[in-house]
Design a protein around this motif. Structure first.
Motif, short mmCIF file in Angstrom:
data_model
loop_
_atom_site.label_atom_id
_atom_site.label_comp_id
_atom_site.label_asym_id
_atom_site.label_seq_id
_atom_site.Cartn_x
_atom_site.Cartn_y
_atom_site.Cartn_z
N HIS B 149 -0.17 -8.44 -14.62
CA HIS B 149 -0.93 -9.40 -13.82
C HIS B 149 0.09 -10.31 -13.14
O HIS B 149 0.47 -11.35 -13.68
CB HIS B 149 -1.88 -10.22 -14.73
CG HIS B 149 -2.84 -9.38 -15.50
ND1 HIS B 149 -3.30 -9.71 -16.73
CD2 HIS B 149 -3.41 -8.18 -15.21
CE1 HIS B 149 -4.13 -8.75 -17.17
NE2 HIS B 149 -4.20 -7.82 -16.26
N LYS B 151 2.00 -13.00 -11.06
CA LYS B 151 1.69 -14.40 -10.73
C LYS B 151 2.57 -14.85 -9.57
O LYS B 151 3.76 -14.54 -9.53
CB LYS B 151 1.98 -15.31 -11.93
CG LYS B 151 1.27 -14.95 -13.23
CD LYS B 151 -0.19 -15.34 -13.23
CE LYS B 151 -0.87 -14.95 -14.54
NZ LYS B 151 -2.31 -15.17 -14.55
N THR B 165 -3.13 -15.01 -9.27
CA THR B 165 -2.87 -13.79 -10.04
C THR B 165 -3.30 -12.55 -9.26
O THR B 165 -4.35 -12.56 -8.61
CB THR B 165 -3.67 -13.81 -11.35
OG1 THR B 165 -3.40 -15.02 -12.04
CG2 THR B 165 -3.31 -12.64 -12.24
N PHE B 166 -2.51 -11.50 -9.34
CA PHE B 166 -2.84 -10.21 -8.73
C PHE B 166 -2.72 -9.12 -9.81
O PHE B 166 -1.68 -8.99 -10.43
CB PHE B 166 -1.90 -9.91 -7.56
CG PHE B 166 -1.95 -10.98 -6.50
CD1 PHE B 166 -2.90 -10.93 -5.49
CD2 PHE B 166 -1.08 -12.07 -6.56
CE1 PHE B 166 -2.96 -11.94 -4.53
CE2 PHE B 166 -1.13 -13.08 -5.61
CZ PHE B 166 -2.08 -13.01 -4.59
N ALA B 167 -3.81 -8.38 -10.02
CA ALA B 167 -3.83 -7.40 -11.10
C ALA B 167 -3.10 -6.11 -10.70
O ALA B 167 -3.63 -5.00 -10.82
CB ALA B 167 -5.27 -7.11 -11.51
N SER B 168 -1.87 -6.26 -10.24
CA SER B 168 -1.15 -5.14 -9.62
C SER B 168 -0.70 -4.07 -10.61
O SER B 168 -0.94 -2.88 -10.39
CB SER B 168 0.08 -5.67 -8.87
OG SER B 168 -0.32 -6.65 -7.94
N GLU B 170 -1.73 -3.41 -13.62
CA GLU B 170 -2.89 -2.75 -14.21
C GLU B 170 -3.55 -1.80 -13.21
O GLU B 170 -3.99 -0.70 -13.58
CB GLU B 170 -3.89 -3.81 -14.69
CG GLU B 170 -4.99 -3.22 -15.50
CD GLU B 170 -5.44 -4.11 -16.64
OE1 GLU B 170 -5.05 -5.30 -16.71
OE2 GLU B 170 -6.20 -3.59 -17.47
N MET B 171 -3.60 -2.20 -11.95
CA MET B 171 -4.18 -1.33 -10.92
C MET B 171 -3.35 -0.07 -10.77
O MET B 171 -3.88 1.02 -10.63
CB MET B 171 -4.23 -2.10 -9.59
CG MET B 171 -4.88 -1.36 -8.45
SD MET B 171 -6.56 -0.78 -8.76
CE MET B 171 -7.45 -2.33 -8.78
#
Lengths: 301, 301
Positions: B149, B151, B165-168, B170-171
């Motif tokens: 995640h 930041k 936050t960017f769920a990068s 996990e994506m």
């Protein structure tokens, strides 16, 4: 009177339609035997057994298939025709394949190529788009086909001009299994308010990867109930799809939705939330209208 | 001379640092025993066994922990302090917890609330951000912490002002398991050209859900090799994260990257591709610098 057996055969579903020479839909067969897990022999067997009664009764019926049955995992890999493309152009590009003793033809896919960076493909959805065009009084419309891989298309002068794919349905199934939401209670029941919160979140400047995380933030802050998380995420994804599509396809006309009853309801709600006019076409008869116009052009009748 | 045992305990990793009263890092212990699958008792046992030699040798050492150890699944659920927030504010909000016979304190999380629609949380990353501020000569900088995640944070006058936050990460893990790419060969080896193609695709107007699908389109058209799909998707995600973050945080200064060696390389390449200046800080010493400033403010030394 001659008949047409039309098959919309996708990755995960099989849909067959018995059509009269007038274009009238006589009968329908549906199953979840998609192309995805079938071998070449399975495909033949599946078609024969699913449509046995029609094949017996109408031995002269032509067979026209569309969808992933025309991919490399299907009966025959057909080409991708470049847009702009009319029913006539597509009908001239039908490809024949030997399937036991029948004359079977497969609808090619379409490709849209704008430049080196922007291109797209579809296989199957073009038939519903052609059907939608037949059903519309206004020729120039924006058509939305929600699904696993949602398609948006613009039709002008009877030609499919441009289209874009959004992996919305697949993204939705995937999000629910993220660690981010592990151990959180999900509910299958739909909550309108949470869905609309998701729609609003999709319009934030921080973009999709941030909007997903906002689901967790809203759970922590108590703004969202854990049983409503799936509705919220559904809103984020659909909102984001509509936001992206309307950036490309600015349209003054209504958006035409062709999809399952459930998805039509969700998308209608979303369009209304964003003050975009929309209306729905029933997917089976829209498909039949499209495939019938291809059969007519190709002298099936 | 007194010592500090600092523990950065996240969902999936455990990192402990032995720090001298001067702030010097003396020793490090790392394991993959994250908070995620541990019970309250496991957490205590894990800490005792991992840091046994330090605890024996320095019975008076203070213990300061940060990260998901302060979540409801950790030792104690600590608050989220609202931004703007300085090291001093955070040090005054450390929360005590009983852990066998030691005085243990936990760093609270932070929350950013802009309005009803935009808010965010972090737990653990604030320590590295404070450390980065200590290491920078220019006080006002944009800090990027890539990861599961990611930041992004803006620091002004020594205070963390805003973050997203960017769920990068996990994506990325998730995309590789999509049906969209099922049966396609993946390679773990990195291909720079495909990564850069992904970065370019992320900047298309059709947005993230379309950019993902473009991976499949490019495979079909032969523009992308199947063994390079993972590099392409990595480019799409990281490019999209940077695109979204720089929309919010327009900065004339360099972006400071604090992350693992592998992620630092990827992000440096991406920033350079977009003509954004960036430079890297080593994550362990940055963490130690941040936690040391909290310990000093809290009179640990």
């Amino acid at each position: 009177m001659s008949r047409l057996i039309a098959v919309d055969w996708g990755s995960s579903s099989f849909r067959a339609y018995l059509v009269e020479s007038t274009g009238k839909l006589l009968d329908t067969i549906k199953s979840d035997q998609g192309i995805f897990n079938l071998t070449r022999d399975d495909i033949e067997t599946c078609f024969k057994s699913q449509c046995a009664s029609w094949l017996d009764k109408f031995p002269q019926a032509g067979v026209l298939m569309s969808g992933m049955v025309g991919s490399r995992n299907g009966l025959k890999e057909t080409q991708y025709l470049p847009t702009p493309c009319s029913a006539k152009t597509i009908s001239l590009a039908l490809e024949s394949v030997e399937l036991f003793d029948r004359s079977v033809k497969i609808v090619p896919g379409l490709c849209f190529i704008e430049d080196e960076k922007t291109s797209d493909v579809m296989r199957g959805e073009e038939v519903q788009i052609l059907g939608a065009v037949n059903k519309l009084s206004n020729d120039c419309e924006l058509i939305c086909l929600p699904g696993t891989h949602s398609k948006w298309a613009v039709v002008e002068d009877g030609k499919i001009r441009r289209f874009s794919t959004f992996a919305s349905g697949e993204m939705y199934s995937t999000l629910l299994s993220l660690d981010l939401f592990k151990g959180i209670i999900f509910s299958k029941s739909f909550d309108k308010e949470s869905f609309q919160k998701g729609l609003d979140a999709s319009f934030q400047t921080a973009g999709f990867l941030n909007s997903i995380f906002s689901g967790r933030v809203k759970l922590l802050s108590g703004e969202l109930d854990d049983i409503h998380l799936s509705s919220y995420l559904s809103g984020v994804i659909i909102g984001y799809e509509i936001l992206s599509a309307t950036k490309i396809y600015s349209s003054n006309s209504k958006v035409v939705i062709v999809g399952s009853h459930y998805l039509q309801e969700l998308y209608t709600l979303a369009f209304s939330h964003f003050n975009i006019e929309s209306f729905c076409l029933e997917p089976d008869t829209t498909y039949v209208s499209g495939i019938y116009s291809l059969a007519k052009q190709n002298n099936y009748f």
